[in-house]
Design a protein around this motif. Structure first.
Motif, mmCIF file in Angstrom:
data_model
loop_
_atom_site.group_PDB
_atom_site.id
_atom_site.type_symbol
_atom_site.label_atom_id
_atom_site.label_comp_id
_atom_site.label_asym_id
_atom_site.label_seq_id
_atom_site.Cartn_x
_atom_site.Cartn_y
_atom_site.Cartn_z
ATOM 1 N N THR A 25 1.003 -1.097 -0.086
ATOM 2 C CA THR A 25 -0.309 -0.228 0.285
ATOM 3 C C THR A 25 0.808 1.367 0.206
ATOM 4 O OG1 THR A 25 -1.756 -0.862 1.365
ATOM 5 C CG2 THR A 25 -1.699 1.192 1.530
ATOM 6 N N ILE A 83 -4.556 -3.162 0.751
ATOM 7 C CA ILE A 83 -5.629 -3.334 1.263
ATOM 8 C C ILE A 83 -6.613 -4.309 1.500
ATOM 9 C CG2 ILE A 83 -7.859 -2.473 1.221
ATOM 10 C CD1 ILE A 83 -6.794 -0.327 -0.620
ATOM 11 N N GLU A 141 -6.318 -7.024 5.095
ATOM 12 C CA GLU A 141 -7.422 -7.457 6.032
ATOM 13 C C GLU A 141 -6.816 -8.533 6.650
ATOM 14 O OE1 GLU A 141 -12.044 -6.826 5.683
ATOM 15 O OE2 GLU A 141 -10.273 -5.345 5.250
ATOM 16 N N PRO A 185 -7.087 0.965 4.689
ATOM 17 C CA PRO A 185 -7.356 1.681 3.515
ATOM 18 C C PRO A 185 -8.060 2.816 3.034
ATOM 19 C CG PRO A 185 -9.070 0.308 4.790
ATOM 20 C CD PRO A 185 -7.770 0.438 5.626
#
Length: 958
Positions: free
Chosen positions: A436, A454, A458, A885
């Protein structure tokens, strides 16, 4: 049934969304019916020069192009494509005049709506409008009204409606009102793509031609054999664009489209945007399926534990681990198939039932009801695959259990901390954050690393969830009995608790990310809001100022034809207007503000000329480059020399009353300078030789001419427009004594750059007309007072627009509330499932408690505690995860905005490709607090209220 329902839920949602998408999305043929009716093409006049268009008929142009063209063509009659000879012989066209503004009288006041002249009886217009009732107009004075407008006016087919034409073709009478015209309503017709539009359709010849009418610029064309792409290109050479039925249904290759062939940067930008949207959508689908797996997996595990004696008997009879796994996986396949088929059937039904609501929300008539059998079959297969994945881990765990333990019913909870899985999760999280960061901070646009980072981040947090649950269980000793039992049970059975927590985490993370993006967008709008008025101030704008204000609140590039902006339009009587508005609002003082008249083609402008040292260093031909990695937007906004770039404004003639209206205060020194023939500026960098003690110095104004270079190739019609302004040398600059003034609250004055003497304005030949009346108020007007003032403004007989400055209003909270509702729904559902599984799985423990004398309410309290603990863990982790994010997308946007422009233009204004705009990160604290505090409390109360207190003690087997 619970597992089948959970597996059917995403399938039903996907089937409903797919059905609605295919029904609401028009096919090319259906869209053509709404654009060109039954004609072969729609032809539009664009410019008196060659143009380039896309196959769908659109011509990319800046928003101001229409206004510039309108001025350049003032007095030049537009020829129809048949008269211009750009259509094949034998073609027929039907004119579609521009929509104009009319004021319609009602029992409660009046409405300003659009009116268009259309011959609805012509076959070529079939499909452009939808007949609801009545008939089409057949003569002058007959009109149809849209359903929305009929409801607003309380009228019916057969009634008469009174209108005033606002296109400047008529003059107000002695009472200051425009003449009323009675029109007979003969039908009710709606535009299928704008069902909420308040619109009047009149028979051709009903509406008088507006001032300086140059003819219709849009036509429906019937062409023998249809209009081919080669013929469209010929139209483009004459300044016309066309949306052709033949071309849309069979578009040419990109290499045959000059606009796509010559502008690869724009094509690449559109391609990147499409890739980003597809990637984000794919991540959303994967995350939704992951939530189902996380919730259905524990249900399979609990079901398998309840059947452990059966599996033990299988083992005793000789079944191996492979056979036991196959049985549990078969459960997943069967339940997945049931859920998939049921979900498809339910989803199609839901899509059909939701179609009227979709029409109400989109205000668009859908196409034919359509289902995609291939995509629905894929959704059903996803149900089977999801069931198999959800049953995979329970199948492996069940197959490994000992036969003796299964037959005796003994069981042990998980012990220790799952460091290995957590370590893997930390590594995955680090990789996601790295990807990211690369996508955000490296020059260029990197969609795949951004979206992948992203998603991977997670997943890394989800992998760490079992360790978090295990560690939290160590704090149980600080809680009362039921809380201690709930926390330790959740920690020991983390195979049941962790997936529920992870499902809540995923849902809350998504809603938190979107909520943060919405809050940031609101913060951006608040920071970039620059009003021309002070809070509480009221402006009555007319002429081009009213047109600009109306256009600012509409779609970019949309023209407001028919506004009272022509040179022959009657100005508002200032004294009468001040009296009318002053009678309805708490007015303290009023002043008329002049503005340069830009009606027609006016390529000159009076400007303030700064010294090089006072000019903004980031704009102009000699602008300084911004270093790579710098926050360019913040640098520009932080430099006081660049304030004018944001506040803008004109140099206008004015006196002491104008100055007081603009600043809201009395400045004797500045008023004295004005009275002595000097000028007043509102930014000290507009002064040369600024004295901080007196606040005065000198300032220079000049005439800025936007003239084409000598020898430029351009149409003769345009060249004639430049003649009166560009012949001969430009007038010399004028330097005057000047004072600097500021608003009452020391904020910048927007909309006006400087006040100059009338004699200086006359010297440059710039025409100034009254554009607004500013009213200072003693307090913020109420909504009721504003409505009465609007009625008073309408009674003046012109298209004057009243604006009350209430500061930045921001967006509605509807989207944020919807996100909160979604997060709460998923959280409560996941907590309820986890609590139900926990109660089912720990029935033996509850029976033991009841046997030793525990009160009945212990079971209810225990259920509430388990739901609260699960919800708290999920919402806390989800809120923290969702910020990652959100921050990444916000930063990527701030970087890619300038980078995209640099890529398309090859660098501009000395800006490096690595320069980024300012980030307006805003954390939605009330949303996070509500998610972390309120939702878990609701989950606990709900679980406790629906759980039975009494425990039935059953005889134990074995």
């Amino acid at each position: 049934m619970l597992v089948a329902a959970m597996l059917a839920l995403p399938v039903a949602g996907a089937a409903a969304a797919d059905t609605l998408y295919h029904t609401v999305t028009l096919t090319a043929a259906e869209q053509l019916g709404r654009d060109v009716g039954r004609a072969d093409a729609r032809v539009d006049f664009v410019a008196p020069a060659a143009v380039e268009q896309l196959p769908d008929g659109s011509v990319p142009a800046p928003p101001q192009a229409a206004a510039m063209l309108s001025g350049a063509l003032r007095g030049v009659q537009i020829a129809s494509p048949v008269e211009a000879g750009v259509l094949p012989v034998g073609s027929r066209v039907v004119a579609l005049p521009d929509k104009q503004q009319v004021r319609v009288r009602s029992a409660h006041g009046s409405y300003t709506v659009q009116i268009a002249e259309r011959d609805l009886g012509d076959p070529l217009l079939g499909g452009l409008y939808q007949r609801i009732g009545g008939r089409a107009p057949r003569g002058v004075g007959e009109v149809t009204l849209s359903t929305s407008l009929l409801a607003s006016l309380g009228r019916h087919v057969g009634d008469e409606v009174s209108v005033e034409y606002l296109n400047g073709s008529e003059q107000p009478g002695p009472d200051g009102r425009l003449p009323d015209h009675g029109l007979r309503i003969v039908g009710e017709y709606d535009e299928p793509s704008h069902l909420d539009a308040d619109e009047v359709l009149a028979f051709p010849g009903t509406v008088p031609e507006p001032v300086d009418y140059v003819g219709a610029a849009h036509w429906l064309a019937q062409v023998p054999g249809g209009l081919s792409w080669a013929q469209v290109l010929r139209l483009n050479q004459g300044g016309y664009a066309a949306e052709s039925r033949v071309v849309v249904l069979d578009p040419p290759a990109d290499g045959l489209v000059p606009l796509l062939r010559d502008h690869q940067g724009a094509v690449a930008g559109n391609s990147r945007l499409t890739e980003a949207l597809v990637a984000v959508g794919a991540v959303g689908v994967v995350m939704a399926l992951m939530e189902v797996v996380l919730l259905a997996g524990p249900a399979f595990a609990v079901g398998a534990r309840k059947r452990r004696r059966d599996f033990g008997l299988m083992g005793a009879a000789g079944a191996d681990q492979r056979m036991v796994r196959a049985v549990v996986l078969a459960d997943g396949a069967v339940l997945g198939a049931v859920g998939g088929v049921a979900g498809v059937v339910v989803g199609v039904g839901l899509g059909r039932l939701a179609l009227p609501e979709a029409v109400r929300l989109t205000h668009r008539e859908p196409g034919a009801f359509r289902v995609s059998l291939a995509e629905l079959a894929l959704a059903a297969v996803l149900g089977v695959v999801t069931g198999l994945i959800a049953a995979l881990i329970p199948a492996i765990i069940t197959a490994r259990q000992h036969v003796l333990q299964a037959l005796t019913g003994g069981r042990r909870g998980a012990r220790g901390v799952p460091w290995r899985l957590a370590s893997l999760g930390v590594l995955v999280l680090g990789g996601g954050v790295a990807a990211t960061g690369y996508a955000v901070f490296q020059p260029g646009i990197h969609t795949v690393p951004l979206v992948a980072g992203i998603a991977v981040s997670e997943l890394g947090v989800v992998a760490c969830t079992p360790m978090v649950v295990a560690l939290v269980g160590k704090f149980g000793r600080a809680l009362p009995l039921t809380g201690r039992m709930a926390l330790r049970d959740s920690a020991r059975n983390r195979g049941r608790t962790a997936p529920a927590v992870a499902a809540i985490l995923a849902a809350v993370a998504g809603s938190t990310a979107v909520a943060t993006l919405l809050a940031t967008e609101d913060a951006r709008g608040r920071a970039q809001y620059h009003s021309t008025l002070r809070p509480g101030q009221v402006a009555l704008m007319f002429g081009w100022a009213a047109a600009n204000e109306s256009a600012a609140g509409s779609r970019a590039g949309m023209r407001f034809d028919g506004l009272d902006t022509g040179p022959d339009a009657q100005p508002v009587d200032s004294r009468k207007a001040i009296a009318a508005i002053g009678a309805t609002l708490p007015v303290r003082s009023a002043a008329v503000v002049m503005s340069q008249d830009f009606n027609g083609f006016v390529p000159i402008r009076v400007v303030v000329k700064r010294t090089p040292g006072n000019d903004c260093p980031f704009f102009g031909a000699n602008s300084a480059p911004i270093s790579a990695g710098a926050d360019g937007e913040s640098m520009i906004q932080a430099d006081p020399r660049c304030t004018a770039a944001f506040s803008g404004g004109q140099v206008v003639p004015g006196d002491a009353a104008t100055l007081r209206a603009l600043t809201g205060t009395v400045d004797p020194a500045a008023e004295k300078v004005l009275a002595e023939g000097g000028m007043v500026v509102f930014n000290r960098y507009d002064l040369d030789g600024f004295d901080p003690v007196t606040g005065q110095g000198k300032a220079t104004v000049a005439l800025q001419r936007s003239c084409p270079p000598d020898g430029a190739d351009m149409p003769e019609e345009l060249r004639k427009q430049f003649g009166p302004y560009c012949s001969g040398p430009a007038p010399a600059d004028t330097t005057l004594p000047a004072a600097v003034a500021s608003a009452k609250d020391h904020s910048a004055v927007s909309g006006v750059r400087a006040l100059i003497p009338q004699a200086v304005a006359d010297k440059y030949g710039a025409k100034y007309v009254p554009s607004m009346i500013l009213f200072d108020t003693t307090r913020m007007p109420t909504r009721a007072e504003e409505e009465r003032a609007n009625a008073a403004a309408e009674s003046l007989g012109t298209t004057a627009l009243l604006k009350v400055e209430r500061g930045y209003q921001g967006g509605e909270d509807t989207a944020m509330l919807a996100l909160a509702a979604v997060a709460a729904f998923v959280t409560l559902g996941a907590a309820a499932i986890a609590t139900g599984l926990a109660i089912t799985d720990s029935e033996a423990d509850l029976e033991t408690l009841a046997a030793v004398g525990a009160r009945p309410r212990v079971r209810r309290t225990l259920a509430g505690s388990q739901a609260t603990i699960t919800a708290v863990l999920g919402t806390v982790l989800g809120s923290a995860t969702g910020l990652v994010p959100a921050v990444a997308i916000i930063e990527a946007r701030s970087h890619s905005f300038v980078q995209s422009a640099a890529d398309a233009r090859g660098g501009f204004l000395g800006v490096s490709r690595a320069v980024h705009a300012q980030s307006y990160l805003a954390i939605p604290w009330w949303f996070l607090i509500g998610t972390v505090v309120v939702v878990p409390v609701l989950a606990g109360i709900g679980a406790a209220s629906v759980t039975r207190s009494k425990v039935e003690i059953r005889r134990r087997r074995g």
